[in-house]
Design a protein around this motif. Structure first.
Motif, mmCIF file in Angstrom:
data_model
loop_
_atom_site.group_PDB
_atom_site.id
_atom_site.type_symbol
_atom_site.label_atom_id
_atom_site.label_comp_id
_atom_site.label_asym_id
_atom_site.label_seq_id
_atom_site.Cartn_x
_atom_site.Cartn_y
_atom_site.Cartn_z
ATOM 1 N N GLU A 1 0.836 -1.209 0.000
ATOM 2 C CA GLU A 1 0.000 0.000 0.000
ATOM 3 C C GLU A 1 0.864 1.249 0.000
ATOM 4 O OE1 GLU A 1 -3.531 1.941 -0.313
ATOM 5 O OE2 GLU A 1 -3.213 -0.240 -0.311
ATOM 6 N N ARG A 2 1.963 1.202 0.775
ATOM 7 C CA ARG A 2 2.880 2.334 0.821
ATOM 8 C C ARG A 2 3.522 2.573 -0.547
ATOM 9 N NH1 ARG A 2 5.007 0.893 5.079
ATOM 10 N NH2 ARG A 2 6.731 -0.343 4.231
ATOM 11 N N LYS A 3 3.911 1.487 -1.195
ATOM 12 C CA LYS A 3 4.536 1.600 -2.526
ATOM 13 C C LYS A 3 3.534 2.148 -3.538
ATOM 14 C CE LYS A 3 7.098 -1.137 -5.897
ATOM 15 N NZ LYS A 3 7.639 -2.494 -6.221
ATOM 16 N N LYS A 4 2.296 1.719 -3.399
ATOM 17 C CA LYS A 4 1.238 2.178 -4.303
ATOM 18 C C LYS A 4 1.001 3.672 -4.135
ATOM 19 C CE LYS A 4 -3.645 1.301 -5.340
ATOM 20 N NZ LYS A 4 -4.849 0.496 -4.959
ATOM 21 N N ASN A 5 0.974 4.127 -2.878
ATOM 22 C CA ASN A 5 0.746 5.552 -2.619
ATOM 23 C C ASN A 5 1.910 6.398 -3.102
ATOM 24 O OD1 ASN A 5 -1.726 4.990 -1.432
ATOM 25 N ND2 ASN A 5 -0.860 4.835 0.643
ATOM 26 N N GLU A 6 3.148 5.843 -2.923
ATOM 27 C CA GLU A 6 4.325 6.596 -3.371
ATOM 28 C C GLU A 6 4.339 6.763 -4.884
ATOM 29 O OE1 GLU A 6 7.512 4.335 -1.834
ATOM 30 O OE2 GLU A 6 7.374 5.151 0.226
ATOM 31 N N SER A 7 3.831 5.749 -5.579
ATOM 32 C CA SER A 7 3.841 5.823 -7.049
ATOM 33 C C SER A 7 2.866 6.858 -7.582
ATOM 34 C CB SER A 7 3.516 4.449 -7.632
ATOM 35 O OG SER A 7 2.185 4.081 -7.312
ATOM 36 N N LYS A 8 1.875 7.232 -6.734
ATOM 37 C CA LYS A 8 0.886 8.221 -7.161
ATOM 38 C C LYS A 8 1.415 9.645 -7.017
ATOM 39 C CE LYS A 8 -3.175 5.421 -6.018
ATOM 40 N NZ LYS A 8 -4.385 5.331 -5.152
#
Length: 696
Positions: A688-695
């Protein structure tokens, strides 16, 4: 749970995959084809045809009985293993009746099961003690019911505060003349009987070693047969505190227990009175005709331990030698191996260092075979002599059994670990069949006498004998080898080894002279320091241990060579004799190499001869190497007994170890049960953290 898939599908290895060739069965077959002797003939010579047939028959029965099943042993916790051990013990009793098994059959069954269980001390200590210490009345009252399993017993000697120092035991047994009873009492916490096998939850009777007190006089430890639990409901009797001592390094299936007495009264007949008596009413103490008569039971038990040490080592060596013949590592550039015209890796057994580690152990197993046989011969000889009132052999046999128990169990423990290590990384797996076995064998170095303390008993006898030789009070005899080698040493204390070549070192007489001289020299030095230089016993304990070891190594080497010499041509064929002679020399020379400093300090060996010893060991290894697998096959140990993926007789090592891994409970599901609670939160949070960072 995780997604919508079926998590109850176990993990399985692909069945179409096979080990890379050459495979195990082919390699073992190649090794067996190299045999210079007849394996069956060797097995028959060691065990006898009757024993081999019994072992094969018993192994077939155990292999088909659920009560003796071993495949789940590595995955069970202690409660499950103890419950299975009870099932096994019960089934042994039933099979004895169903199949008309005799004592030898039962002993073989217990050996093959290879795990101490709650009844083990009933057979191993309780029954032998009653057999050796009961008078006729007590045999009917205690021994006969115990043989019928109407009572289950243990041997309660060791205490929380005392083990090897039996004279220091704290449990008291005070004679009460008014009631003709004995009052057994534990006056201190350290008086608790401790480590007693079968006591924790199983035994309803115990042979209790307690200090005999009569009219305020202490007569030292004596044995009492004492009921500790009800025969109706198995509850501890009033005045008895008893339980299990808890987890141990090994022996998970034995309920080692503790026991405390609170002014507990037992009848007069509880005092085991074959040798010493307490007269009813008066309390008059009648001492035994010989103070060492109680040694008889100890000698018997220690003889069994000595004999058992070679079976323990044979198990380790069978697994390690077979596995090292199947396992291949690296390509030897100087001597590349080929299979189907292709260069393949070298079998581990072909590396000299592996041979040095394992084949010397194989030699020691055969050496211990002859010593185990000799121990029982001496026990029977002494037992017969004592029946006639002749106690002349008792001190020598007791001293030998003490030192040999110490040495042989140490050899077995060290050798088992060496075998496990020789199996490399897979030796660390319990599937090797060595790890758990090592844990369970390890107590042998402390029970029935701590190995270092036992050597003092042997040393006392050696020093006493040496003093008698000096004083002219002892003459050489066929039954006392100690006097013989001490006398020979005193006749020429400056003697040196006559060997001028490595080949001459293969002469049994030269080897025996070396071992006898080295032992006698060491004994003479200790006697000099104690008797003339004022050294205390405590300050000499290291040297005392050494003279016991030197004496016992002499005995083992002598038993090997004499055993071969006495074997008839009918008993031992030419080929079998030849390979055994090589093993005897290998054992003797490797022992000299290991103890080289002592042989040189005695002045018997020169540095040049020391180099000859080392060279000859390597030559013997090369000579014995082709017979490596046949020599362990001759131990005739069934696969059921080995319980090893690595040591299977068919060589299917890799098929077996992967099959056993499939049984691991963690592999019964695709996803570990703890995934949702302990793994998923971190992984999903990271995703989830990686997903948010990619945004961003």
């Amino acid at each position: 749970m995780t997604g919508g898939f079926n998590n109850n599908v176990p993990t399985k290895f692909p069945k179409h995959l096979v080990p890379k060739g050459p495979n195990g069965p082919e390699l073992l077959e190649t090794e067996r084809a190299k045999a210079s002797f007849n394996v069956n003939a060797m097995s028959t010579f060691m065990y006898g045809k009757e024993f081999l047939e019994k072992m094969q028959n018993v192994a077939r029965v155990l292999d088909s009985e659920p009560a003796f099943e071993k495949t789940q042993r590595y995955y069970q916790g202690r409660p499950e293993r103890v419950a299975h051990a009870y099932e096994k013990d019960k089934r042994i009793v039933e099979l004895t009746e169903e199949l008309n098994w005799d004592l030898a059959d039962r002993r073989i069954a217990n050996m093959l099961y290879d795990q101490s269980t709650p009844y083990s001390l009933h057979y191993g200590m309780f029954l032998p003690t009653l057999e050796g210490q009961c008078n006729e009345e007590q045999r009917k009252l205690f021994l006969e019911p115990a043989l019928r399993h109407e009572i289950i017993g243990c041997y309660a000697q060791t205490e929380l505060g005392h083990g090897s120092n039996v004279q220091g035991l704290e449990t008291l047994a005070t004679y009460i003349p008014e009631t003709n009873e004995f009052e057994i009492h534990s006056p201190h916490l350290t008086s608790s009987k401790w480590w007693i096998g079968g006591l924790g939850k199983t035994a309803n009777y115990a042979v209790v070693m307690a200090r005999l007190i009569i009219h305020n006089k202490d007569y030292g430890p004596h044995p009492f047969c004492v009921q500790i639990r009800s025969l109706e409901d198995h509850r501890p009797l009033p005045g008895i505190t008893v339980g299990d001592i808890g987890p141990k390094f090994g022996y998970a299936t034995t309920d080692n227990g503790f026991l405390l007495f609170d002014h507990y009264r037992v009848p007069h007949v509880s005092f085991l009175a074959k040798f010493s008596q307490v007269k009813p009413g008066s309390g008059e103490y009648v001492k035994p005709p010989n103070a060492r008569l109680s040694y008889g039971t100890m000698v018997y038990v220690r003889a069994n331990i000595v004999n058992g040490s070679r079976f323990a080592l044979a198990r380790g060596a069978t697994v390690a030698v077979r596995y090292c013949s199947v396992r291949r590592q690296f390509v030897d550039a100087a001597e590349p191996r080929k299979w189907n015209n292709q260069v393949v890796e070298t079998p581990v057994i072909d590396y000299t260092m592996v041979q040095y580690r394992l084949l010397t152990i194989v030699a020691s197993i055969y050496a211990l075979h002859f010593t185990g046989r000799e121990m029982f011969r001496l026990y029977d000889l002494n037992h017969a002599a004592m029946k006639e009132g002749n106690y002349s052999l008792l001190a020598d046999v007791h001293a030998s059994s003490s030192g040999l128990k110490s040495l042989t169990t140490t050899m077995a423990v060290d050798g088992l670990e060496q075998c496990r290590r020789a199996c490399g990384g897979h030796g660390y797996s319990l599937f090797s069949g060595l790890g758990q076995f090592y844990q369970d064998y390890l107590p042998n170095v402390t029970f029935e006498g701590d190995n270092y303390v036992l050597t003092q008993q042997t040393a006392r006898y050696l020093l006493k004998t040496f003093r008698n030789v000096i004083a002219g009070k002892a003459k050489p005899s066929e039954h006392n080898l100690t006097i013989t080698y001490l006398t020979q040493y005193m006749q020429n204390p400056k003697a040196t080894c006559p060997a001028s070549s490595g080949a001459e070192l293969l002469n049994p007489e030269i080897l025996l002279s070396a071992f006898g001289f080295r032992a006698a020299f060491a004994i003479a030095q200790v006697a000099e320091d104690i008797d003339r230089n004022g050294r205390t016993w405590n300050s000499m304990l290291v040297e005392i241990n050494r003279i016991s070891k030197a004496h016992c190594q002499y005995m083992i080497v002598r038993n090997f060579f004499i055993g071969l010499q006495q074997a008839t041509d009918k008993e031992l064929g030419v080929a079998e004799r030849k390979v055994l002679q090589a093993l005897a020399c290998l054992f003797a020379l490797h022992t000299i190499e290991t103890e080289m400093s002592e042989f040189m300090m005695s002045g018997y060996l020169s540095p040049e001869q020391g180099k000859m010893v080392r060279d000859q060991v390597l030559e013997l290894l090369a000579r014995v190497r082709p017979d490596a697998v046949p020599l362990v096959d001759a131990f005739a140990l069934p696969d059921y007994y080995l319980a090893s993926a690595l040591g299977r007789s068919d060589g299917k090592v890799y098929e077996s170890i992967t099959e056993m891994a499939e049984r691991e409970p963690l592999n019964h599901t695709l996803v570990v049960d703890s995934y949702d609670k302990y793994i998923k939160p971190f992984v999903h949070a990271g995703l989830e953290r990686k997903k948010n960072e990619s945004k961003l």
